[in-house]
Design an enzyme around this catalytic site. Structure first.
Site, PDB file in Angstrom:
ATOM      1  N   HIS A   1      -0.450  -0.453  -4.614  1.00 17.49           N
ATOM      2  CA  HIS A   1      -1.767   0.192  -4.692  1.00 17.49           C
ATOM      3  C   HIS A   1      -1.685   1.319  -5.721  1.00 17.49           C
ATOM      4  O   HIS A   1      -0.712   2.063  -5.740  1.00 17.49           O
ATOM      5  CB  HIS A   1      -2.117   0.754  -3.310  1.00 17.49           C
ATOM      6  CG  HIS A   1      -3.535   1.215  -3.185  1.00 17.49           C
ATOM      7  ND1 HIS A   1      -3.987   2.403  -3.718  1.00 17.49           N
ATOM      8  CD2 HIS A   1      -4.607   0.630  -2.600  1.00 17.49           C
ATOM      9  CE1 HIS A   1      -5.285   2.531  -3.450  1.00 17.49           C
ATOM     10  NE2 HIS A   1      -5.684   1.462  -2.775  1.00 17.49           N
TER      11      HIS A   1
ATOM     12  N   CYS B   1      -7.375  -1.698  -7.272  1.00 17.95           N
ATOM     13  CA  CYS B   1      -8.365  -0.914  -6.527  1.00 17.95           C
ATOM     14  C   CYS B   1      -9.318  -0.251  -7.526  1.00 17.95           C
ATOM     15  O   CYS B   1      -8.930   0.685  -8.234  1.00 17.95           O
ATOM     16  CB  CYS B   1      -7.658   0.124  -5.665  1.00 17.95           C
ATOM     17  SG  CYS B   1      -8.816   1.181  -4.791  1.00 17.95           S
TER      18      CYS B   1
ATOM     19  N   TYR C   1     -14.392   3.175   6.644  1.00 16.75           N
ATOM     20  CA  TYR C   1     -14.077   1.901   7.296  1.00 16.75           C
ATOM     21  C   TYR C   1     -15.002   1.544   8.468  1.00 16.75           C
ATOM     22  O   TYR C   1     -14.575   0.985   9.463  1.00 16.75           O
ATOM     23  CB  TYR C   1     -12.609   1.891   7.727  1.00 16.75           C
ATOM     24  CG  TYR C   1     -11.699   1.806   6.522  1.00 16.75           C
ATOM     25  CD1 TYR C   1     -11.467   0.584   5.899  1.00 16.75           C
ATOM     26  CD2 TYR C   1     -11.138   2.945   5.961  1.00 16.75           C
ATOM     27  CE1 TYR C   1     -10.673   0.499   4.769  1.00 16.75           C
ATOM     28  CE2 TYR C   1     -10.339   2.876   4.824  1.00 16.75           C
ATOM     29  CZ  TYR C   1     -10.116   1.645   4.232  1.00 16.75           C
ATOM     30  OH  TYR C   1      -9.337   1.553   3.112  1.00 16.75           O
TER      31      TYR C   1
HETATM   32  C1  DNO Z   1      -7.408   3.942   1.515  1.00 19.62           C
HETATM   33  C2  DNO Z   1      -6.465   2.870   1.214  1.00 19.62           C
HETATM   34  C3  DNO Z   1      -5.061   3.372   1.012  1.00 19.62           C
HETATM   35  C4  DNO Z   1      -4.105   2.198   0.918  1.00 19.62           C
HETATM   36  C5  DNO Z   1      -2.680   2.587   0.672  1.00 19.62           C
HETATM   37  C6  DNO Z   1      -1.865   1.360   0.397  1.00 19.62           C
HETATM   38  O1  DNO Z   1      -8.462   3.683   2.000  1.00 19.62           O
HETATM   39  O2  DNO Z   1      -6.871   2.110   0.141  1.00 19.62           O
HETATM   40  O3  DNO Z   1      -4.705   4.205   2.064  1.00 19.62           O
HETATM   41  O4  DNO Z   1      -4.139   1.514   2.133  1.00 19.62           O
HETATM   42  O5  DNO Z   1      -2.566   3.435  -0.381  1.00 19.62           O
HETATM   43  O6  DNO Z   1      -0.538   1.631   0.614  1.00 19.62           O
END
Ligand code: DNO
Length: 344
Positions: free
Chosen positions: A196, A234, A320
């Site tokens: 990520h 992302c 979320y």
């Molecule tokens: C936040 C997420 C991050 C992601 C981590 C992956 O919403 O996108 O916390 O899960 O960085 O390791």
């Protein structure tokens, strides 16, 4: 592409059957949350999660995240044992059909925001980031919204001090060392690692951040060419870096993008932004352009609608909740269908 939805395990307030009711939902993205960082994820815990997903007719092919211990990031002597544990977790996950592991290599903190409930005029709220607020924060008494405050003030301060000695180059070398250590387990288990990007993609509190844009990826793939070394694309994280050209990068790395987090942000200043609904018109990132580039590049990975707003009076976990992410999934499904058909 395979559409997925993040689910925080049985303690998540969103039931699996609600997720299943979202059109085209192939599976969930989840994790074992009660294992301390660095420990092996035991099969009984993985199998319990797998069973719950299976009963809901949802695949569990993506894990987000298997966290990386700070000693690995810092290259401390204990790292070899911790890497061996991580490799065993990979093998254990492989036994239950996991195909992709999302992780990050951000020192100490994961994503950072300064407000988790920024109210918009329409009554919705979302996450936002104001750079000045963050840089003005005293690291001796740090309470940031969102990230798990698992360190005591003393532990945090000694970690921050230890990282002062570590340059970007060293952190990158430690990432390469880690990847080389786990690639054999990935080959064996058929699992793709998907790093990520750093969120936001710049240094924080003097801590080096190394996965910030095109140069990082070129260096990463040159250092570890194994195909199991890939990325989580992302849009919100990379897009906060104004020099990142998202559609161009999406196409360039499409065959290394095993997982895409698609979400939108709107800039409020040079380094300040607020998260908005997923549509291209709702913010400053070209979500349509990214999807088009992914399809053009032959992307075959997993997608999830990333952070949604809290809408319709939902008081969901920041980023979320159910409703806005479900709308995001529907929008993204539409984009993919239209673009895929157009390109045939
Ligand atoms: C936040 C997420 C991050 C992601 C981590 C992956 O919403 O996108 O916390 O899960 O960085 O390791």
């Amino acid at each position: 592409m395979k559409m997925t939805f993040r689910w925080y395990g049985p303690q998540d307030s969103i039931p699996l059957n609600y997720i299943k009711q979202i059109p085209n939902m192939s599976g969930v993205v989840t994790a074992v949350y009660d294992e301390p960082v660095g420990e092996i994820w035991q099969e009984d815990k993985i199998s319990k999660l797998h069973k719950l997903c299976k009963e809901a007719d949802l695949a569990m092919e993506v894990i987000e995240s298997v966290p990386v211990h700070e000693d690995i990031k810092m290259g401390r002597p204990s790292r070899d044992g911790l890497i061996a544990n991580y490799a065993q977790t990979i093998r254990n996950l492989g036994k239950y059909g996991v195909k992709c592991i999302c992780y990050n290599f951000m020192p100490v903190f994961d994503w950072l925001r300064t407000n988790l409930k920024t109210k918009a005029k329409d009554g919705s709220n979302s996450l936002s980031y104001k750079h000045e607020e963050l840089t003005g924060t005293d690291t001796k008494d740090l309470h940031l919204p969102g990230w798990d405050e698992s360190y005591t003030a003393d532990q945090l301060s000694s970690l921050l001090t230890a990282y002062r000695e570590i340059s970007h180059e060293e952190l990158f070398e430690n990432l390469v060392y880690f990847l080389n250590g786990i690639m054999p387990a990935c080959d064996e288990a058929g699992i793709n690692m998907a790093i990520h990007p750093d969120d936001p993609p710049w240094d924080m509190f003097g801590l080096p951040r190394i996965i910030t844009g095109e140069k990082s990826y070129d260096e990463l793939f040159a250092a570890v060419p194994n195909k199991h070394n890939g990325i989580t694309f992302c849009t919100g994280s990379l897009g906060a870096g104004r020099s990142n050209k998202l559609p161009y990068m999406a196409e360039k790395y499409a065959d290394r993008i095993y997982f895409a987090h698609l979400r939108q942000i709107k800039f409020a200043g040079e380094l300040d932004f607020t998260e908005t609904g997923h549509m291209t018109a709702g913010g400053d990132l070209d979500i349509y352009g990214v999807v088009k580039a992914l399809v053009k590049g032959g992307f075959e990975g997993y997608v999830r609608p990333d952070h949604g707003r809290n809408i319709w009076d939902e008081d969901g976990k920041p980023g979320y909740g159910l409703y806005d992410r479900a709308l995001g999934a529907a929008y993204l499904n539409g984009l993919f269908e239209a673009i895929e058909k157009e390109m045939k």
